[in-house]
Write an enzyme that holds these catalytic residues in place. Structure first.
Site, PDB file in Angstrom:
ATOM      1  N   LYS A 111       5.059   9.595   8.447  1.00 47.13           N
ATOM      2  CA  LYS A 111       4.870   9.089   9.809  1.00 47.13           C
ATOM      3  C   LYS A 111       5.911   9.635  10.808  1.00 47.13           C
ATOM      4  O   LYS A 111       5.833  10.778  11.239  1.00 47.13           O
ATOM      5  CB  LYS A 111       4.833   7.556   9.783  1.00 47.13           C
ATOM      6  CG  LYS A 111       3.635   7.009   8.968  1.00 47.13           C
ATOM      7  CD  LYS A 111       3.586   5.504   8.962  1.00 47.13           C
ATOM      8  CE  LYS A 111       2.587   4.990   7.955  1.00 47.13           C
ATOM      9  NZ  LYS A 111       1.198   4.938   8.450  1.00 47.13           N
ATOM     10  N   ASP A 164       9.481   2.820  -0.845  1.00 45.19           N
ATOM     11  CA  ASP A 164       8.467   3.504  -0.048  1.00 45.19           C
ATOM     12  C   ASP A 164       8.750   3.177   1.425  1.00 45.19           C
ATOM     13  O   ASP A 164       8.376   2.106   1.913  1.00 45.19           O
ATOM     14  CB  ASP A 164       7.061   3.049  -0.460  1.00 45.19           C
ATOM     15  CG  ASP A 164       5.997   3.744   0.378  1.00 45.19           C
ATOM     16  OD1 ASP A 164       4.795   3.572   0.079  1.00 45.19           O
ATOM     17  OD2 ASP A 164       6.370   4.442   1.350  1.00 45.19           O
ATOM     18  N   TYR A 180       0.860  -1.182   0.000  1.00 47.99           N
ATOM     19  CA  TYR A 180       0.000   0.000   0.000  1.00 47.99           C
ATOM     20  C   TYR A 180       0.894   1.229   0.000  1.00 47.99           C
ATOM     21  O   TYR A 180       1.836   1.314   0.789  1.00 47.99           O
ATOM     22  CB  TYR A 180      -0.887  -0.002   1.248  1.00 47.99           C
ATOM     23  CG  TYR A 180      -1.783   1.199   1.400  1.00 47.99           C
ATOM     24  CD1 TYR A 180      -1.509   2.184   2.351  1.00 47.99           C
ATOM     25  CD2 TYR A 180      -2.912   1.359   0.612  1.00 47.99           C
ATOM     26  CE1 TYR A 180      -2.341   3.284   2.510  1.00 47.99           C
ATOM     27  CE2 TYR A 180      -3.751   2.457   0.762  1.00 47.99           C
ATOM     28  CZ  TYR A 180      -3.446   3.420   1.707  1.00 47.99           C
ATOM     29  OH  TYR A 180      -4.269   4.512   1.859  1.00 47.99           O
TER      30      TYR A 180
HETATM   31  P1  KE4 Z   1      -0.680   8.390   4.430  1.00 52.18           P
HETATM   32  O1  KE4 Z   1      -1.227   9.063   3.211  1.00 52.18           O
HETATM   33  O2  KE4 Z   1      -1.728   7.551   5.137  1.00 52.18           O
HETATM   34  O3  KE4 Z   1       0.063   9.343   5.388  1.00 52.18           O
HETATM   35  O4  KE4 Z   1       0.481   7.376   3.958  1.00 52.18           O
HETATM   36  C1  KE4 Z   1       0.177   6.434   2.959  1.00 52.18           C
HETATM   37  C2  KE4 Z   1       1.169   5.297   3.045  1.00 52.18           C
HETATM   38  C3  KE4 Z   1       2.189   5.210   2.109  1.00 52.18           C
HETATM   39  N1  KE4 Z   1       3.094   4.219   2.152  1.00 52.18           N
HETATM   40  C4  KE4 Z   1       3.047   3.268   3.122  1.00 52.18           C
HETATM   41  C5  KE4 Z   1       4.076   2.185   3.128  1.00 52.18           C
HETATM   42  C6  KE4 Z   1       2.038   3.315   4.110  1.00 52.18           C
HETATM   43  O5  KE4 Z   1       1.995   2.352   5.067  1.00 52.18           O
HETATM   44  C7  KE4 Z   1       1.084   4.338   4.082  1.00 52.18           C
HETATM   45  C8  KE4 Z   1      -0.043   4.445   5.102  1.00 52.18           C
HETATM   46  N2  KE4 Z   1      -0.088   3.432   6.102  1.00 52.18           N
HETATM   47  C9  KE4 Z   1      -1.406   3.140   6.623  1.00 52.18           C
HETATM   48  C10 KE4 Z   1      -1.266   2.066   7.701  1.00 52.18           C
HETATM   49  N3  KE4 Z   1      -0.742   0.837   7.207  1.00 52.18           N
HETATM   50  C11 KE4 Z   1      -2.109   4.361   7.121  1.00 52.18           C
HETATM   51  C12 KE4 Z   1      -3.260   4.136   8.058  1.00 52.18           C
HETATM   52  C13 KE4 Z   1      -4.539   4.658   7.501  1.00 52.18           C
HETATM   53  O6  KE4 Z   1      -4.791   4.498   6.266  1.00 52.18           O
HETATM   54  O7  KE4 Z   1      -5.308   5.240   8.316  1.00 52.18           O
END
Ligand code: KE4
Length: 431
Positions: free
Chosen positions: A265, A237, A142
């Site tokens: 994060k 990523d 993701y």
């Molecule tokens: P955000 O747009 O949610 O800040 O980041 C996206 C993203 C990009 N790349 C990786 C490897 C990620 O894990 C994420 C977002 N992680 C999820 C939890 N696995 C966010 C939690 C959520 O969607 O509320």
């Protein structure tokens, strides 16, 4: 009715599912999400005053635990001087320098406001630089919710079994190729068919959105070699792994030099952030220097920069990662022993202070097909049994547990007692 339930009812009238991000909605485990209003160290406190030991840690940012005094102070001091200038600010340089000092493969960096924005922007940069269109990603990974990568995605998209979201134009995803994680043969085959049209491979160097799935030996090096051979870019990523599994991220741990990296994060210390960076000769294609446009009102916001800097400064403490990762390994090893004692089929994947329990009879979990052998009913039972004992896990079988430096011996021992009880009473009914 608890106050949390009242809030959930009220929230549902105003926000779809009562949440601002689907994975919080308990859709993957059943039941209603809990509303929290305080957090300190390794603990969350809900609106009814119940305290939980937290293994979500904000989905990664809170590696120091919640409301770390140095981070809160930095935010307060900075906020007093102004919140949003829309101008360059010295703290942008300070955080950029700190990140680049720790991750020298990043020669230049651009701050944004989320991981999604970072991966969205880095894809545009990769396409602009290479003048190619196709992007290769991995099933179960993701990279945020933008169209091009919301194809066989992990995290919430997997939890709700909508690997490819509705609302996405076929034209957008025709350039998105998908391979199985840890499967170099599939990648090599796609390169042999599309090689000179592939702008980039984007990969979570340790997958964290189908549960924790580390790379098998040679996988990441193989991607590097294939990208070199076909002159495509390799994008790591590291939104989860950056400053999580090591100070220099997965690229330091596995000694791989990606061309571009995305972060998020932890580098924001709990405030909204993302970033992307890498080779200077690529980054210089970004506006205002180059023709790849990317922008953001709150990008590089000084308060966020202050929070991120205060966090990364704490991570520079000697032995920080050794202590955190050793404690996590102890926890994981003890859980494995407890599962054996209870004769519960279990695979635990760990990378640093990330780990995931897969209730499967498979011997290893190395890609999404393996993940799908997990017993979701067992996970739901485990989740709720732990919740009842005051331990808050990610409400999805496809997420990681995150350990913070605030998880001390007391927290680890309490967790093991709760898991022992869960395995010996709750789960035995469905193993
Ligand atoms: P955000 O747009 O949610 O800040 O980041 C996206 C993203 C990009 N790349 C990786 C490897 C990620 O894990 C994420 C977002 N992680 C999820 C939890 N696995 C966010 C939690 C959520 O969607 O509320």
């Amino acid at each position: 009715m608890s106050l949390s339930q009242e809030y959930y009812t009220a929230a549902g009238k105003r926000m779809p599912g009562g949440v601002n991000s689907p994975v919080r909605a308990f859709g993957g485990v059943g039941g209603e999400p809990i509303f929290f209003e305080k957090a300190k160290g390794a603990y969350l406190t809900d609106v009814d005053g119940k305290r939980y030991l937290d293994y979500v840690c904000g989905w990664g940012p809170m590696i120091l635990g919640h409301a770390h005094p140095a981070v809160v102070k930095a935010i307060q001091e900075c906020a007093k001087e102004g919140l949003c200038f829309g101008t360059p600010h010295p703290l942008e340089i300070a955080l950029a320098d700190k990140i680049i000092d720790c991750m020298p493969n990043i020669e230049m960096i651009r701050m944004v406001n989320s991981g999604t924005e970072a991966t969205l922007s880095v894809l545009r940069l990769a396409r602009g630089y290479t003048k190619r269109q196709k992007i290769l990603k991995f099933a179960g990974c993701y990279h945020g919710h933008h169209d091009a990568l919301l194809v066989q995605a992990g995290s919430g998209a997997l939890t709700f079994s909508t690997p490819t979201s509705s609302g996405i134009s076929p034209a957008v995803i025709q350039d998105t190729l998908v391979a199985q994680y840890n499967n170099l043969d599939e990648v090599s085959d796609l390169f042999s068919r599309f090689g000179d049209t592939i702008a980039a491979v984007i990969v979570e160097p340790v997958a964290g959105n189908m549960g924790c799935v580390p790379p098998v030996p040679g996988f990441l090096h193989g991607l590097r070699k294939l990208c070199d051979r076909y002159e495509s870019l390799l994008i790591f990523d590291e939104v989860i792994t950056g400053f999580r599994i090591a100070k220099g991220g997965a690229q330091a741990l596995y000694e791989i030099k990606p061309d571009l990296t995305t972060l998020g994060k932890i580098i924001g210390g709990g405030l909204p952030i993302g970033a992307f960076g890498g080779r200077k000769d690529i980054m210089e294609h970004l506006a205002p220097l180059g023709k790849v446009y990317q922008a953001g009102t709150l990008s590089g916001n000084p308060v966020t920069m202050a929070a991120g800097l205060a966090t990364l400064n704490q991570l520079s403490e000697p032995d920080f990662y050794e202590r955190l990762n050793t404690r996590t390994t102890y926890l994981v090893n003890k859980i494995t022993e407890l599962a054996k004692k209870a004769e519960i089929p279990l695979v635990i994947n760990q990378a640093g202070s990330l780990f995931t329990l897969f209730f499967t009879t498979a011997s290893t979990v190395q890609h999404l097909e393996d993940v799908h052998t997990s017993n979701l009913a067992s996970f739901k039972c485990y989740f709720h049994a732990m919740l009842k004992q005051g331990i808050y896990l990610g409400p999805s079988a496809y997420e990681c547990a995150f350990v913070s430096s605030s998880h001390g011996e007391e927290e680890i021992e309490y967790t093991l007692q709760a898991i022992d009880k869960t395995f010996s009473t709750f789960l035995s009914s469905i193993k």
